[in-house]
Design a protein around this motif. Structure first.
Motif, PDB file in Angstrom:
ATOM      1  N   LYS A  75      -4.496  25.155  21.134  1.00 17.75           N
ATOM      2  CA  LYS A  75      -4.416  23.793  21.363  1.00 17.75           C
ATOM      3  C   LYS A  75      -5.050  22.964  20.110  1.00 17.75           C
ATOM      4  O   LYS A  75      -5.226  23.709  19.435  1.00 17.75           O
ATOM      5  CB  LYS A  75      -5.180  23.558  22.761  1.00 17.75           C
ATOM      6  CG  LYS A  75      -6.821  23.774  22.534  1.00 17.75           C
ATOM      7  CD  LYS A  75      -7.426  23.602  23.957  1.00 17.75           C
ATOM      8  CE  LYS A  75      -9.090  23.772  23.524  1.00 17.75           C
ATOM      9  NZ  LYS A  75     -10.025  23.585  24.590  1.00 17.75           N
ATOM     10  N   VAL A  77      -7.595  19.749  19.225  1.00 17.41           N
ATOM     11  CA  VAL A  77      -8.716  18.955  19.711  1.00 17.41           C
ATOM     12  C   VAL A  77      -8.837  17.733  18.627  1.00 17.41           C
ATOM     13  O   VAL A  77      -8.547  17.971  17.361  1.00 17.41           O
ATOM     14  CB  VAL A  77     -10.043  19.560  19.709  1.00 17.41           C
ATOM     15  CG1 VAL A  77      -9.852  20.724  21.057  1.00 17.41           C
ATOM     16  CG2 VAL A  77     -10.373  20.314  18.434  1.00 17.41           C
TER      17      VAL A  77
ATOM     18  N   SER B  48     -16.226   4.651  26.951  1.00 21.62           N
ATOM     19  CA  SER B  48     -15.435   5.356  28.060  1.00 21.62           C
ATOM     20  C   SER B  48     -14.179   5.227  27.959  1.00 21.62           C
ATOM     21  O   SER B  48     -13.403   4.339  27.632  1.00 21.62           O
ATOM     22  CB  SER B  48     -15.915   4.678  29.611  1.00 21.62           C
ATOM     23  OG  SER B  48     -15.373   3.521  29.756  1.00 21.62           O
ATOM     24  N   GLY B  51     -14.432   8.176  23.853  1.00 26.78           N
ATOM     25  CA  GLY B  51     -15.363   9.207  23.417  1.00 26.78           C
ATOM     26  C   GLY B  51     -16.560   8.847  22.827  1.00 26.78           C
ATOM     27  O   GLY B  51     -16.835   7.501  22.963  1.00 26.78           O
ATOM     28  N   HIS B  83     -17.655  12.976  19.760  1.00 22.96           N
ATOM     29  CA  HIS B  83     -17.273  13.793  20.888  1.00 22.96           C
ATOM     30  C   HIS B  83     -16.263  13.195  21.894  1.00 22.96           C
ATOM     31  O   HIS B  83     -16.553  12.307  22.480  1.00 22.96           O
ATOM     32  CB  HIS B  83     -18.468  14.040  21.806  1.00 22.96           C
ATOM     33  CG  HIS B  83     -19.675  14.761  20.867  1.00 22.96           C
ATOM     34  ND1 HIS B  83     -19.857  16.168  20.794  1.00 22.96           N
ATOM     35  CD2 HIS B  83     -20.613  14.296  20.138  1.00 22.96           C
ATOM     36  CE1 HIS B  83     -20.677  16.476  19.946  1.00 22.96           C
ATOM     37  NE2 HIS B  83     -21.384  15.258  19.653  1.00 22.96           N
ATOM     38  N   SER B  85     -13.644  12.057  24.722  1.00 20.85           N
ATOM     39  CA  SER B  85     -13.773  12.151  26.167  1.00 20.85           C
ATOM     40  C   SER B  85     -13.047  13.053  26.797  1.00 20.85           C
ATOM     41  O   SER B  85     -11.772  13.728  26.171  1.00 20.85           O
ATOM     42  CB  SER B  85     -13.423  10.578  26.749  1.00 20.85           C
ATOM     43  OG  SER B  85     -12.193  10.360  26.715  1.00 20.85           O
ATOM     44  N   GLN B  86     -13.161  13.540  28.056  1.00 18.86           N
ATOM     45  CA  GLN B  86     -12.352  14.485  28.617  1.00 18.86           C
ATOM     46  C   GLN B  86     -10.875  13.705  28.776  1.00 18.86           C
ATOM     47  O   GLN B  86      -9.748  14.662  28.583  1.00 18.86           O
ATOM     48  CB  GLN B  86     -12.995  14.656  30.026  1.00 18.86           C
ATOM     49  CG  GLN B  86     -12.533  16.110  30.738  1.00 18.86           C
ATOM     50  CD  GLN B  86     -12.634  17.289  29.893  1.00 18.86           C
ATOM     51  OE1 GLN B  86     -13.634  17.438  29.459  1.00 18.86           O
ATOM     52  NE2 GLN B  86     -11.352  17.984  29.576  1.00 18.86           N
ATOM     53  N   LYS B  87     -10.921  12.663  28.952  1.00 14.96           N
ATOM     54  CA  LYS B  87      -9.552  11.926  29.143  1.00 14.96           C
ATOM     55  C   LYS B  87      -8.787  12.215  27.882  1.00 14.96           C
ATOM     56  O   LYS B  87      -7.590  12.523  27.789  1.00 14.96           O
ATOM     57  CB  LYS B  87      -9.440  10.627  29.331  1.00 14.96           C
ATOM     58  CG  LYS B  87      -8.380   9.529  29.474  1.00 14.96           C
ATOM     59  CD  LYS B  87      -8.421   8.250  29.677  1.00 14.96           C
ATOM     60  CE  LYS B  87      -7.332   7.495  29.588  1.00 14.96           C
ATOM     61  NZ  LYS B  87      -7.532   6.055  29.286  1.00 14.96           N
ATOM     62  N   LYS B  89      -9.271  14.148  25.438  1.00 10.38           N
ATOM     63  CA  LYS B  89      -8.887  15.840  25.100  1.00 10.38           C
ATOM     64  C   LYS B  89      -7.617  16.189  25.934  1.00 10.38           C
ATOM     65  O   LYS B  89      -6.866  16.819  25.347  1.00 10.38           O
ATOM     66  CB  LYS B  89     -10.092  16.561  25.433  1.00 10.38           C
ATOM     67  CG  LYS B  89     -11.188  16.523  24.470  1.00 10.38           C
ATOM     68  CD  LYS B  89     -12.205  17.866  24.431  1.00 10.38           C
ATOM     69  CE  LYS B  89     -13.374  17.220  25.520  1.00 10.38           C
ATOM     70  NZ  LYS B  89     -14.250  18.540  25.561  1.00 10.38           N
ATOM     71  N   SER B  90      -7.691  15.681  27.182  1.00 11.17           N
ATOM     72  CA  SER B  90      -6.527  16.230  27.741  1.00 11.17           C
ATOM     73  C   SER B  90      -5.162  15.505  27.525  1.00 11.17           C
ATOM     74  O   SER B  90      -4.184  16.106  27.774  1.00 11.17           O
ATOM     75  CB  SER B  90      -6.597  16.199  29.422  1.00 11.17           C
ATOM     76  OG  SER B  90      -7.051  14.937  29.797  1.00 11.17           O
ATOM     77  N   GLU B  93      -4.344  17.398  24.693  1.00 13.29           N
ATOM     78  CA  GLU B  93      -3.673  18.806  24.908  1.00 13.29           C
ATOM     79  C   GLU B  93      -2.119  18.680  25.631  1.00 13.29           C
ATOM     80  O   GLU B  93      -1.352  19.555  25.303  1.00 13.29           O
ATOM     81  CB  GLU B  93      -4.654  19.514  25.844  1.00 13.29           C
ATOM     82  CG  GLU B  93      -5.399  20.297  25.117  1.00 13.29           C
ATOM     83  CD  GLU B  93      -6.577  21.061  26.275  1.00 13.29           C
ATOM     84  OE1 GLU B  93      -6.141  21.787  27.064  1.00 13.29           O
ATOM     85  OE2 GLU B  93      -7.777  20.621  25.975  1.00 13.29           O
ATOM     86  N   GLN B  94      -1.916  17.620  26.530  1.00 17.16           N
ATOM     87  CA  GLN B  94      -0.784  17.753  27.246  1.00 17.16           C
ATOM     88  C   GLN B  94       0.476  17.242  26.542  1.00 17.16           C
ATOM     89  O   GLN B  94       1.497  17.778  26.359  1.00 17.16           O
ATOM     90  CB  GLN B  94      -1.014  16.734  28.396  1.00 17.16           C
ATOM     91  CG  GLN B  94      -1.633  17.414  29.559  1.00 17.16           C
ATOM     92  CD  GLN B  94      -2.155  16.484  30.522  1.00 17.16           C
ATOM     93  OE1 GLN B  94      -1.527  15.138  30.473  1.00 17.16           O
ATOM     94  NE2 GLN B  94      -3.082  16.697  31.327  1.00 17.16           N
TER      95      GLN B  94
END
Lengths: 95, 102
Positions: A75, A77, B48, B51, B83, B85-87, B89-90, B93-94
């Motif tokens: 992946k 990042v 928000s 990150g 860092h 955010s989860q949003k 990062k996904s 990735e997607q």
């Protein structure tokens, strides 16, 4: 500082604009930064820093609950590298 | 793929927010300056959906001049880390996996 504090601070710095313009501007900037990274692009802001993607190769992982082996696919990042001005300004002043 | 810079961000604020060109340019400038100032004052910046920018204090450690091999200590310093955010990062990735690096 949170996102809403950033909006408030920008509205204060731009008194000629409507508060909702500052809010929309923050949304447009952050969405654009995110979309650029999501489509594999780079971002370069002179004096602030650059954002790019770092590759993570596939690896053998484990489910921490069951202990089962799982294959974690490769992946990308997001990665940030601070620019010269930002690096110097956050570092301890006595240098 | 080209690189996104302040000029493109200012164009988008002109087109999508309706700021004039000068206001758009200043808004982009103050956006990043506001974040820099907060970090300079030792504040974490949490955006928000995007990150967090955090500060990390690194202790002094031994270093070496790679050319001469001479030992010189690397002074203690404060650095910025990001860092996602989860949003974010996904999203990355997607939309962007299994393809070649940027």
């Amino acid at each position: 500082m949170t996102r809403s504090e950033l909006i408030a601070n920008l509205a204060e710095r731009h008194p000629q604009l409507l508060a909702k313009d500052a809010e929309l501007a923050v949304k447009v900037i952050l969405d654009t930064l995110g979309d650029t990274l999501a489509s594999g692009g780079r971002i370069e802001i002179r004096g602030f820093g650059s954002f790019a993607l770092n590759y993570r190769p596939p690896r053998q992982g484990r489910n921490p609950k069951s202990g089962d082996k799982v294959q974690v696919p490769a992946k990308y990042v997001p990665h940030f590298k601070a620019g010269k001005e930002l690096r110097e300004r956050v570092d301890y002043p006595a240098k | 793929m080209t690189t996104l810079t302040k000029a493109e961000l200012a164009d988008l604020l002109f087109e999508q927010v309706g700021l004039n060109k000068r206001e758009a340019k200043e808004m982009v400038e103050t956006f990043f300056e506001e974040i820099r100032q907060q970090l300079e004052q030792g504040e974490t910046v949490k955006l928000s959906g995007f990150g967090n920018f955090q500060l990390r204090d690194k202790p002094q450690r031994p270093g070496r001049n790679p050319k001469t091999g001479e030992e010189i200590p690397i002074e203690a310093r404060r650095v910025v880390t990001f860092h996602p955010s989860q949003k974010l990062k996904s999203m990355v990735e997607q939309n962007y996996s299994g393809t070649t690096p940027a």
